[in-house]
Design a protein around this motif. Structure first.
Motif, PDB file in Angstrom:
ATOM      1  N   ARG A 109      -8.615 -13.317 -12.902  1.00 23.94           N
ATOM      2  CA  ARG A 109      -7.926 -12.080 -12.522  1.00 23.94           C
ATOM      3  C   ARG A 109      -8.036 -10.926 -13.517  1.00 23.94           C
ATOM      4  NH1 ARG A 109      -7.872 -13.327  -7.462  1.00 23.94           N
ATOM      5  NH2 ARG A 109      -6.188 -14.640  -6.704  1.00 23.94           N
ATOM      6  N   PHE A 110      -8.118 -11.245 -14.816  1.00 28.11           N
ATOM      7  CA  PHE A 110      -7.875 -10.187 -15.800  1.00 28.11           C
ATOM      8  C   PHE A 110      -8.919 -10.047 -16.910  1.00 28.11           C
ATOM      9  CE2 PHE A 110      -3.567 -11.800 -14.497  1.00 28.11           C
ATOM     10  CZ  PHE A 110      -3.268 -10.743 -13.646  1.00 28.11           C
ATOM     11  N   ALA A 111      -9.658 -11.086 -17.219  1.00 27.91           N
ATOM     12  CA  ALA A 111     -10.600 -11.033 -18.340  1.00 27.91           C
ATOM     13  C   ALA A 111     -11.689 -10.002 -18.063  1.00 27.91           C
ATOM     14  CB  ALA A 111     -11.217 -12.410 -18.571  1.00 27.91           C
ATOM     15  N   ILE A 112     -12.018  -9.195 -19.077  1.00 26.90           N
ATOM     16  CA  ILE A 112     -12.984  -8.101 -18.928  1.00 26.90           C
ATOM     17  C   ILE A 112     -13.991  -8.156 -20.074  1.00 26.90           C
ATOM     18  CG2 ILE A 112     -13.287  -5.597 -18.880  1.00 26.90           C
ATOM     19  CD1 ILE A 112     -10.472  -5.346 -17.747  1.00 26.90           C
ATOM     20  N   PRO A 113     -15.275  -8.156 -19.771  1.00 28.57           N
ATOM     21  CA  PRO A 113     -16.292  -8.160 -20.838  1.00 28.57           C
ATOM     22  C   PRO A 113     -16.103  -6.975 -21.795  1.00 28.57           C
ATOM     23  CG  PRO A 113     -17.310  -8.506 -18.686  1.00 28.57           C
ATOM     24  CD  PRO A 113     -15.880  -8.152 -18.427  1.00 28.57           C
ATOM     25  N   GLY A 114     -16.272  -7.257 -23.079  1.00 21.98           N
ATOM     26  CA  GLY A 114     -16.188  -6.212 -24.090  1.00 21.98           C
ATOM     27  C   GLY A 114     -14.795  -5.907 -24.593  1.00 21.98           C
ATOM     28  N   LYS A 115     -13.773  -6.529 -24.006  1.00 19.22           N
ATOM     29  CA  LYS A 115     -12.392  -6.300 -24.417  1.00 19.22           C
ATOM     30  C   LYS A 115     -11.944  -7.373 -25.408  1.00 19.22           C
ATOM     31  CE  LYS A 115     -11.376  -2.820 -21.561  1.00 19.22           C
ATOM     32  NZ  LYS A 115     -10.891  -1.488 -22.007  1.00 19.22           N
ATOM     33  N   THR A 116     -10.769  -7.131 -26.014  1.00 18.50           N
ATOM     34  CA  THR A 116     -10.158  -8.110 -26.908  1.00 18.50           C
ATOM     35  C   THR A 116      -8.905  -8.691 -26.263  1.00 18.50           C
ATOM     36  OG1 THR A 116      -8.933  -6.353 -28.051  1.00 18.50           O
ATOM     37  CG2 THR A 116     -11.035  -7.057 -29.020  1.00 18.50           C
ATOM     38  N   LEU A 117      -8.691  -9.984 -26.505  1.00 18.34           N
ATOM     39  CA  LEU A 117      -7.535 -10.704 -25.953  1.00 18.34           C
ATOM     40  C   LEU A 117      -6.919 -11.540 -27.053  1.00 18.34           C
ATOM     41  CD1 LEU A 117      -5.788 -11.966 -23.607  1.00 18.34           C
ATOM     42  CD2 LEU A 117      -7.660 -13.607 -23.286  1.00 18.34           C
ATOM     43  N   LEU A 118      -5.612 -11.453 -27.210  1.00 19.37           N
ATOM     44  CA  LEU A 118      -4.876 -12.287 -28.158  1.00 19.37           C
ATOM     45  C   LEU A 118      -3.866 -13.098 -27.370  1.00 19.37           C
ATOM     46  CD1 LEU A 118      -4.906 -12.536 -31.311  1.00 19.37           C
ATOM     47  CD2 LEU A 118      -2.797 -11.196 -31.301  1.00 19.37           C
ATOM     48  N   GLY A 119      -3.868 -14.410 -27.545  1.00 13.96           N
ATOM     49  CA  GLY A 119      -2.983 -15.266 -26.782  1.00 13.96           C
ATOM     50  C   GLY A 119      -2.265 -16.275 -27.637  1.00 13.96           C
ATOM     51  N   SER A 120      -1.043 -16.597 -27.270  1.00 11.19           N
ATOM     52  CA  SER A 120      -0.257 -17.580 -28.020  1.00 11.19           C
ATOM     53  C   SER A 120      -0.564 -18.988 -27.525  1.00 11.19           C
ATOM     54  CB  SER A 120       1.245 -17.273 -27.898  1.00 11.19           C
ATOM     55  OG  SER A 120       1.661 -17.302 -26.550  1.00 11.19           O
ATOM     56  N   ASP A 121      -1.845 -19.290 -27.458  1.00  8.64           N
ATOM     57  CA  ASP A 121      -2.309 -20.609 -27.047  1.00  8.64           C
ATOM     58  C   ASP A 121      -3.686 -20.818 -27.668  1.00  8.64           C
ATOM     59  OD1 ASP A 121      -1.741 -22.809 -24.608  1.00  8.64           O
ATOM     60  OD2 ASP A 121      -3.849 -22.554 -25.150  1.00  8.64           O
ATOM     61  N   SER A 122      -3.925 -22.011 -28.182  1.00  6.17           N
ATOM     62  CA  SER A 122      -5.157 -22.257 -28.938  1.00  6.17           C
ATOM     63  C   SER A 122      -6.419 -22.145 -28.100  1.00  6.17           C
ATOM     64  CB  SER A 122      -5.105 -23.646 -29.590  1.00  6.17           C
ATOM     65  OG  SER A 122      -5.009 -24.660 -28.609  1.00  6.17           O
ATOM     66  N   ALA A 134     -11.749 -13.290 -27.594  1.00  7.65           N
ATOM     67  CA  ALA A 134     -10.454 -13.833 -27.196  1.00  7.65           C
ATOM     68  C   ALA A 134     -10.008 -14.843 -28.250  1.00  7.65           C
ATOM     69  CB  ALA A 134     -10.559 -14.498 -25.827  1.00  7.65           C
ATOM     70  N   ILE A 135      -8.844 -14.611 -28.838  1.00  3.73           N
ATOM     71  CA  ILE A 135      -8.417 -15.368 -30.011  1.00  3.73           C
ATOM     72  C   ILE A 135      -7.019 -15.940 -29.781  1.00  3.73           C
ATOM     73  CG2 ILE A 135      -7.937 -15.229 -32.492  1.00  3.73           C
ATOM     74  CD1 ILE A 135      -9.854 -12.811 -32.586  1.00  3.73           C
ATOM     75  N   GLY A 136      -6.849 -17.205 -30.123  1.00  2.00           N
ATOM     76  CA  GLY A 136      -5.525 -17.817 -30.120  1.00  2.00           C
ATOM     77  C   GLY A 136      -4.801 -17.507 -31.415  1.00  2.00           C
ATOM     78  N   ALA A 137      -3.507 -17.193 -31.330  1.00  2.00           N
ATOM     79  CA  ALA A 137      -2.744 -16.795 -32.513  1.00  2.00           C
ATOM     80  C   ALA A 137      -1.294 -17.216 -32.364  1.00  2.00           C
ATOM     81  CB  ALA A 137      -2.839 -15.275 -32.714  1.00  2.00           C
ATOM     82  N   GLY A 138      -0.522 -16.971 -33.400  1.00  2.00           N
ATOM     83  CA  GLY A 138       0.897 -17.285 -33.365  1.00  2.00           C
ATOM     84  C   GLY A 138       1.676 -16.283 -32.534  1.00  2.00           C
ATOM     85  N   GLY A 139       2.865 -16.681 -32.131  1.00  2.00           N
ATOM     86  CA  GLY A 139       3.683 -15.835 -31.273  1.00  2.00           C
ATOM     87  C   GLY A 139       4.029 -14.501 -31.895  1.00  2.00           C
ATOM     88  N   LEU A 140       4.274 -14.468 -33.213  1.00  2.00           N
ATOM     89  CA  LEU A 140       4.606 -13.208 -33.871  1.00  2.00           C
ATOM     90  C   LEU A 140       3.421 -12.249 -33.842  1.00  2.00           C
ATOM     91  CD1 LEU A 140       6.552 -11.432 -35.421  1.00  2.00           C
ATOM     92  CD2 LEU A 140       5.853 -12.598 -37.538  1.00  2.00           C
ATOM     93  N   ASP A 141       2.211 -12.781 -34.042  1.00  2.00           N
ATOM     94  CA  ASP A 141       1.015 -11.943 -33.959  1.00  2.00           C
ATOM     95  C   ASP A 141       0.889 -11.321 -32.570  1.00  2.00           C
ATOM     96  OD1 ASP A 141      -0.099 -12.284 -36.574  1.00  2.00           O
ATOM     97  OD2 ASP A 141      -0.743 -14.298 -36.008  1.00  2.00           O
ATOM     98  N   VAL A 142       1.154 -12.130 -31.546  1.00  2.00           N
ATOM     99  CA  VAL A 142       1.066 -11.628 -30.173  1.00  2.00           C
ATOM    100  C   VAL A 142       2.155 -10.585 -29.914  1.00  2.00           C
ATOM    101  CG1 VAL A 142       1.173 -12.269 -27.731  1.00  2.00           C
ATOM    102  CG2 VAL A 142      -0.034 -13.747 -29.357  1.00  2.00           C
ATOM    103  N   ALA A 143       3.359 -10.842 -30.410  1.00  2.00           N
ATOM    104  CA  ALA A 143       4.447  -9.880 -30.250  1.00  2.00           C
ATOM    105  C   ALA A 143       4.094  -8.544 -30.896  1.00  2.00           C
ATOM    106  CB  ALA A 143       5.733 -10.440 -30.849  1.00  2.00           C
ATOM    107  N   MET A 144       3.531  -8.589 -32.091  1.00  2.00           N
ATOM    108  CA  MET A 144       3.151  -7.366 -32.786  1.00  2.00           C
ATOM    109  C   MET A 144       2.048  -6.625 -32.029  1.00  2.00           C
ATOM    110  SD  MET A 144       5.137  -7.090 -35.380  1.00  2.00           S
ATOM    111  CE  MET A 144       4.313  -5.848 -36.381  1.00  2.00           C
ATOM    112  N   ALA A 145       1.103  -7.394 -31.473  1.00  2.00           N
ATOM    113  CA  ALA A 145       0.021  -6.770 -30.694  1.00  2.00           C
ATOM    114  C   ALA A 145       0.582  -6.079 -29.457  1.00  2.00           C
ATOM    115  CB  ALA A 145      -1.014  -7.819 -30.303  1.00  2.00           C
ATOM    116  N   MET A 146       1.568  -6.708 -28.807  1.00  2.00           N
ATOM    117  CA  MET A 146       2.200  -6.066 -27.647  1.00  2.00           C
ATOM    118  C   MET A 146       2.912  -4.783 -28.049  1.00  2.00           C
ATOM    119  SD  MET A 146       3.664  -9.122 -25.215  1.00  2.00           S
ATOM    120  CE  MET A 146       4.641  -9.929 -26.476  1.00  2.00           C
ATOM    121  N   GLY A 147       3.348  -4.735 -29.301  1.00  2.00           N
ATOM    122  CA  GLY A 147       4.009  -3.537 -29.803  1.00  2.00           C
ATOM    123  C   GLY A 147       3.053  -2.472 -30.296  1.00  2.00           C
TER     124      GLY A 147
END
Length: 370
Positions: A109-122, A134-147
């Protein structure tokens, strides 16, 4: 986007907020998309709320419920209500239980070539199969990215995996992922990106590429990335998202300056493989396991739950019955996959063979409620 250098370098340089592309040095990346799942999302959104920001700053943020879906206690039910309310308040898309596993649904539904994705799942690197960083990261990293904050990381060393040839019948993309694990093991790969290239890549569909990118997580790499080519366009067109496509082709030189090292894998020589206890890199040819007693078979997860995966199983089982001493569980990766195997007659074949049809979740993969 510049056509200079590796795909990894081109996407990273397009998204640099701080630093420059020098492997080993700290950089900051602008993040286009984020994803969370319910096992990690509750804490991530509590942290986001603490930032005091009125709405998410990303192009897209999605909250998936795909892990603890049974609601056997009030805790899960309360978490799901909280996640739904946070999504409505801050402009986050909410994927309710049953829609599917976050990585499969995001790919569709959402993945787009050339974009960046950060997810709270490995296993967020699954989206590398469509040409994302597309990179798995900790929840705080994802929260900061959303901000709206960039994601800080060590600029990765890029390893070129040059695929040649074509997979033989009954050899799958999962076998390629296991071959990579056999070569690189689960250790010593932190700070690396696996970038796939070569003529062999052209023989792999996007779901097959996603399977391989997904399991780079078991090697410990930052992420894995595939080109965005005609196969990618065909996949996006089937999802009615052709407008999201851009071409991203790696250079033809795996020994170029952008690559720390290169490894060639001849797909013609890959055989059916299995990961044995007690580590994903304990790889053995399936032929060596002949005669081993089997009690339970689980087919699904974010690695092997696409339409092709499940229809292959359905065709094998057509007109047959699961052995009485074996329990077979099948979990489609998304509602779309479930609908499509039903339309194609595969669901009936699986049910008639005696398979248990599980919900479109991570359930058995995380050992939950099965």
């Amino acid at each position: 986007m510049s056509d200079r250098g590796s795909i990894t370098r081109r996407i990273i340089e397009e998204h640099l907020a701080e630093g420059k592309f020098e492997p080993g040095e700290e950089i900051a990346l602008r993040i286009d998309q984020t994803l969370t799942q319910d096992a990690t999302g509750t804490m991530a959104y509590l942290q986001f709320e603490a930032l005091g920001i009125a709405e998410v700053k990303t192009e897209l943020s999605v909250s998936y419920v795909d892990h603890n879906t049974i609601q056997s206690g009030f805790e899960n039910a309360d978490d799901h209500r909280y996640l739904r309310s946070i999504a409505a308040k801050y402009g986050i898309l909410f994927s309710k239980p049953g829609n599917g596993i976050c990585h499969q649904v995001h790919l569709e539904r959402f993945a787009i070539p050339g974009k960046t994705l950060l997810g709270s799942d490995s296993h967020t690197p699954t989206a590398g199969g469509i040409g994302m960083i597309a990179i798995g990261a900790g929840g705080l990293d994802v929260a900061m990215a959303m901000g709206g904050s960039p994601f800080y990381l060590s600029c990765p060393h890029v390893i070129a995996l040059n695929l040649k040839g074509r997979l033989n019948p009954w050899v799958t993309a999962k076998d390629v992922a296991l071959k990579v694990l056999e070569l690189f093991t689960t250790r010593g790969n932190v700070g690396r990106v696996f970038e796939y290239m070569g003529e062999g890549v052209k023989t792999l569909s996007v779901p097959e590429r996603a399977t391989i990118a997904n399991m780079g997580a078991e090697c410990g790499v930052t992420t894995s990335v595939f080109p965005s080519d005609d196969n990618t366009l065909q996949f996006l067109r089937a999802q009615r998202r052709a407008h999201d496509w851009i071409e991203l082709i790696a250079g033809d030189d795996p020994d170029g300056d952008d690559y720390e090292d290169s490894v060639e894998i001849d797909l013609n020589e890959v055989v059916p493989l299995a990961a044995c206890p007690h580590s994903p890199d304990n790889i053995k040819p399936v032929a060596e396991l002949e005669g081993m007693e089997v009690n339970q078979v689980c087919i699904g997860s974010c690695t092997n739950s696409s339409f092709k995966d499940l229809m292959t199983v359905a065709k094998i089982l057509e007109g047959k019955k699961v052995h009485p001493d074996v329990e077979l569980i099948v979990a489609p990766g998304s509602r779309q996959v479930l609908q499509n195997i039903a339309i194609a007659g595969g669901l009936t074949s699986l049910i008639n063979a005696g398979a248990r049809i599980a919900e479109c979740t991570c359930g058995f993969c995380i050992g939950n409620s099965y």
